[in-house]
Design an enzyme around this catalytic site. Sequence first.
Site, PDB file in Angstrom:
ATOM      1  CG  ASP A   1      -1.931  -1.095   1.249  1.00  0.00           C
ATOM      2  OD1 ASP A   1      -2.330  -1.538   0.166  1.00  0.00           O
ATOM      3  OD2 ASP A   1      -2.313  -1.534   2.361  1.00  0.00           O
TER       4      ASP A   1
ATOM      5  NE  ARG B   1      -1.426   0.449  12.429  1.00  0.00           N
ATOM      6  CZ  ARG B   1      -0.556  -0.167  11.637  1.00  0.00           C
ATOM      7  NH1 ARG B   1       0.699   0.232  11.615  1.00  0.00           N
ATOM      8  NH2 ARG B   1      -0.924  -1.162  10.879  1.00  0.00           N
TER       9      ARG B   1
ATOM     10  CG  ASP C   1      -4.242   0.360  11.151  1.00  0.00           C
ATOM     11  OD1 ASP C   1      -4.432   0.353  12.387  1.00  0.00           O
ATOM     12  OD2 ASP C   1      -3.748  -0.594  10.536  1.00  0.00           O
TER      13      ASP C   1
ATOM     14  CB  SER D   1      -2.739  -8.179   4.864  1.00  0.00           C
ATOM     15  OG  SER D   1      -2.489  -6.955   5.496  1.00  0.00           O
TER      16      SER D   1
HETATM   17  N1  ARG Z   1      -7.628  -5.685  13.196  1.00  0.00           N
HETATM   18  C1  ARG Z   1      -6.468  -5.239  13.896  1.00  0.00           C
HETATM   19  C2  ARG Z   1      -6.617  -3.839  14.368  1.00  0.00           C
HETATM   20  O1  ARG Z   1      -7.371  -3.078  13.807  1.00  0.00           O
HETATM   21  C3  ARG Z   1      -5.164  -5.487  13.183  1.00  0.00           C
HETATM   22  C4  ARG Z   1      -5.003  -4.992  11.800  1.00  0.00           C
HETATM   23  C5  ARG Z   1      -3.609  -5.296  11.301  1.00  0.00           C
HETATM   24  N2  ARG Z   1      -3.413  -5.135   9.900  1.00  0.00           N
HETATM   25  C6  ARG Z   1      -2.962  -6.111   9.054  1.00  0.00           C
HETATM   26  N3  ARG Z   1      -2.777  -5.783   7.827  1.00  0.00           N
HETATM   27  N4  ARG Z   1      -2.734  -7.305   9.426  1.00  0.00           N
HETATM   28  O2  ARG Z   1      -6.007  -3.462  15.324  1.00  0.00           O
END
Ligand code: ARG
Length: 399
Positions: free
Chosen positions: A14, A94, A123, A174
């Site tokens: 990305d 984050r 995110d 991912s």
């Molecule tokens: N669902 C989780 C969160 O929002 C993790 C997302 C992680 N992203 C990934 N591409 N694996 O905190």
Amino acid sequence: MPKTVVLVYSGGLDTSVAIPMMREDYGFDRIVTVTVDVGQPAEDVKSAEDRARAMGTEHYTADAKKEFVEEYCWPAVKANGDYQGYPLSTAIARPLIGLKAVEIAKKVGADAFCHGCTGKGNDQFRIEYVMRALLPETPIIAPMREHNYTRTEEIEYARVKNIPISVSADKIWSIDENLWGRSIEGGHLEEPNYAPPEEIFQWIKGIDAANAAPQILTIGFENGVPISLDGTALDGLSLVTQLNKIAGDNGVGRVDIMEDRLLGLKCRENYECPASTVLIKAHAALEALVATAAERKFKLMVDQQWGELAYYGLWFDPLKDDLEAFIGKIQERVTGTVTLRLFKGSCVVTGRASEWALYSEDLASFDSKTFDQRLSVGNVQTHGMQSRMYWALKEKMGK
Ligand code: ARG
């Protein structure tokens, strides 16, 4: 004056795709990439650096590992940080990533931010919130969200633009990794009824491969912060790193849940959270020894609220400070040790000790007379008085 954009750069698909887009479609001539090291594999940090340079950006790597452990993971331990069974590993990193991007943006005089978050996840909320909170005037560009690209379309764009990425249409997972955990999404995992294949796990052994003998582990805490492993004092980063390995070798910390994202999307999520799982379990066990019954009951609510704020990424919300004032007050007594037994995926607390224990063996023991049992008589008789009155009334009225 060059038009400058600061891109939060992981080195993945990305954010790599965003580089030519910023030049060609958005007219920036100075692309500044920022990779924040929160404990993802060192080779990922290095390859992000190499890729960024190969694509002609001005690159910064911020080593935030120590800060991440001490200022993000430790508050999570104190709050027994959890959201629907998820130890919040991606979530708590984050705000720190956003913070580092803001620091660089100030340094280079950025005209805009760019991030690679899609429009479906959490995110985008977490990262933009920090940017907007700290640099409210700086516009934020989210090209993946704007273009509404699918992953396949992105891979095709990367191919056409000759972007050096290692993903391909058959590399489907991912991944997001940091010291607090590893998240695996995508591919067949999006089907809630599909059992996660062994290949998605890299940190935590399956039951068959896990250590053959149980491992006993003692964790020391001081004011709610983990400070030692088996009696050896360790700095936070070493402690978390060592514990990730120990728990992982014993098969502890795999998570497979349905998660309700901020937008209301229900998603199937898989995580590997070895150290975070063990530390939170140990911490909660120590709190159970030192806190009053009323404190424990109240803290469950506070912890849950903290977990939700952390999940939403609202790291600078005043409520978070308020909750942490309460959490912090209790932590003044959360000092002591917790012993756990790790074996083939299970993690069981087998002992806890603290100078602040609100426990007296002399009072509780079956073999002691210190607590005069006759004192209970009156209490027992009045216990549930209102419910007895209720039943008597029902009977009287024939209802
Ligand atoms: N669902 C989780 C969160 O929002 C993790 C997302 C992680 N992203 C990934 N591409 N694996 O905190």
